[in-house]
Write a protein that holds these residues in place. Structure first.
Motif, mmCIF file in Angstrom:
data_model
loop_
_atom_site.group_PDB
_atom_site.id
_atom_site.type_symbol
_atom_site.label_atom_id
_atom_site.label_comp_id
_atom_site.label_asym_id
_atom_site.label_seq_id
_atom_site.Cartn_x
_atom_site.Cartn_y
_atom_site.Cartn_z
ATOM 1 N N TYR A 91 8.530 -2.472 -6.641
ATOM 2 C CA TYR A 91 7.917 -2.238 -5.333
ATOM 3 C C TYR A 91 6.396 -2.240 -5.498
ATOM 4 N N SER A 92 5.718 -3.128 -4.774
ATOM 5 C CA SER A 92 4.266 -3.190 -4.856
ATOM 6 C C SER A 92 3.668 -3.355 -3.471
ATOM 7 N N VAL A 93 2.346 -3.348 -3.400
ATOM 8 C CA VAL A 93 1.646 -3.534 -2.130
ATOM 9 C C VAL A 93 0.828 -4.811 -2.207
ATOM 10 N N ARG A 94 0.505 -5.347 -1.057
ATOM 11 C CA ARG A 94 -0.329 -6.541 -1.015
ATOM 12 C C ARG A 94 -1.751 -6.185 -1.450
ATOM 13 N N PRO A 95 -2.491 -7.143 -2.041
ATOM 14 C CA PRO A 95 -3.871 -6.870 -2.458
ATOM 15 C C PRO A 95 -4.704 -6.355 -1.286
ATOM 16 N N ASN A 96 -5.546 -5.386 -1.560
ATOM 17 C CA ASN A 96 -6.463 -4.797 -0.573
ATOM 18 C C ASN A 96 -5.753 -4.027 0.540
ATOM 19 N N ALA A 97 -4.487 -3.707 0.359
ATOM 20 C CA ALA A 97 -3.760 -2.941 1.375
ATOM 21 C C ALA A 97 -4.286 -1.510 1.414
ATOM 22 N N ARG A 98 -4.361 -0.949 2.614
ATOM 23 C CA ARG A 98 -4.772 0.444 2.762
ATOM 24 C C ARG A 98 -3.537 1.328 2.691
ATOM 25 N N THR A 99 -3.432 2.063 1.646
ATOM 26 C CA THR A 99 -2.269 2.918 1.442
ATOM 27 C C THR A 99 -2.617 4.042 0.492
ATOM 28 N N THR A 100 -1.947 5.148 0.645
ATOM 29 C CA THR A 100 -2.132 6.255 -0.291
ATOM 30 C C THR A 100 -1.446 5.980 -1.617
ATOM 31 N N GLY A 101 -0.596 4.946 -1.634
ATOM 32 C CA GLY A 101 0.127 4.644 -2.856
ATOM 33 C C GLY A 101 1.368 5.478 -3.040
ATOM 34 N N GLU A 102 1.759 6.225 -2.008
ATOM 35 C CA GLU A 102 2.955 7.055 -2.111
ATOM 36 C C GLU A 102 4.153 6.301 -1.524
ATOM 37 N N LEU A 103 5.150 6.057 -2.359
ATOM 38 C CA LEU A 103 6.359 5.386 -1.912
ATOM 39 C C LEU A 103 7.363 6.433 -1.446
ATOM 40 N N THR A 104 7.874 6.251 -0.243
ATOM 41 C CA THR A 104 8.809 7.220 0.314
ATOM 42 C C THR A 104 10.133 6.562 0.669
ATOM 43 N N ASP A 105 11.188 7.342 0.570
ATOM 44 C CA ASP A 105 12.509 6.858 0.960
ATOM 45 C C ASP A 105 12.797 7.186 2.425
ATOM 46 N N SER A 106 11.732 7.416 3.188
ATOM 47 C CA SER A 106 11.718 7.764 4.618
ATOM 48 C C SER A 106 11.765 9.273 4.842
ATOM 49 N N THR A 107 12.087 10.026 3.807
ATOM 50 C CA THR A 107 12.071 11.497 3.941
ATOM 51 C C THR A 107 11.272 12.165 2.825
#
Length: 227
Positions: A91-107
């Motif tokens: 699981y990764s993010v697109r370059p320059n994406a604004r995110t806290t970097g926290e992956l959640t399972d929705s809960t």
């Protein structure tokens, strides 16, 4: 394969062998392998695998979870999911994406990712003594026999056919010199798409590092019968 002290994950496929009439088939659940990752400049992400759990527990599916996402304000950022092998994904993010970097399972937050500009060399091809097949009445296993301990950053070992199609994988325990890269045991369930290997098959193997990157592959090897 059952859970080891480090992470033991199963590498089994539901349709790989007939169901035991006395056996209630287990369920699949995703399991996060790398829970905190500082991704290097050439990419990577959070490694998620699949484990077989008791049929008493809920069925959650394999490593690819479409309702998981990265926290970004009030919304979830859809992750870029790259499947390395059946039941093993990054699981990764697109370059320059604004995110806290926290992956959640929705809960619940299940892992944290940080993007860096660090350059980290990829792992070399696995050094193997051989790959062997062992078969008993209710168990089939393919084991990779290593020429020494695995690299510190290796978290999984993937089996490919001679055309580089991923067949199965196994988790890596520290200092292990034998790694189960395919197994069908009793009531366990295997991720969809897992391909059974047998003696005589031509295969190649590659490490997955803690960043979710594949190493160089071995040369083509022939699976032998375990003596």
């Amino acid at each position: 394969m059952r859970l080891t002290a480090v992470l033991a994950l199963t590498t089994l496929v539901a349709s790989a062998s007939p169901v035991d009439a006395k056996c209630a088939m287990d369920h699949l659940q995703p399991i996060v392998i790398t829970k905190e990752v500082a991704v290097p400049a050439d990419g990577g992400g959070i490694v998620v695998g699949t484990q077989s759990v008791s049929y008493h527990l809920p069925e959650q599916g394999d490593a690819v979870q479409k309702d998981w996402g990265f926290i970004t304000g009030r919304d979830l950022l859809v992750p870029v999911i790259r499947v390395l092998a059946p039941g093993l994904a990054v699981y990764s993010v697109r370059p320059n994406a604004r995110t806290t970097g926290e992956l959640t399972d929705s809960t619940t937050v299940v892992a944290k990712l940080t993007l860096t500009k660090n350059k980290v060399a990829r792992l070399p091809a696995p050094k193997l003594v051989g790959v062997v097949h062992e078969d008993s009445e209710r168990t089939q296993e393919i084991q990779a026999e290593l020429d020494g301990a695995p690299p510190t950053d290796a978290v999984a070992l993937v089996v490919f056919d001679a055309r580089r199609k991923a067949k199965s994988w196994g988790t890596v325990a520290a200092n292990a010199t034998t790694i189960e890269v395919y197994g069908h045991h009793k009531c366990d369930v295997l991720p969809n798409g897992t391909i059974a290997s047998k003696a005589g098959d031509k295969v190649m193997l590659a490490w997955v590092d803690k960043y979710g990157r594949l190493s160089a592959m071995t040369k083509v090897l022939t699976i032998q019968v375990k003596k």
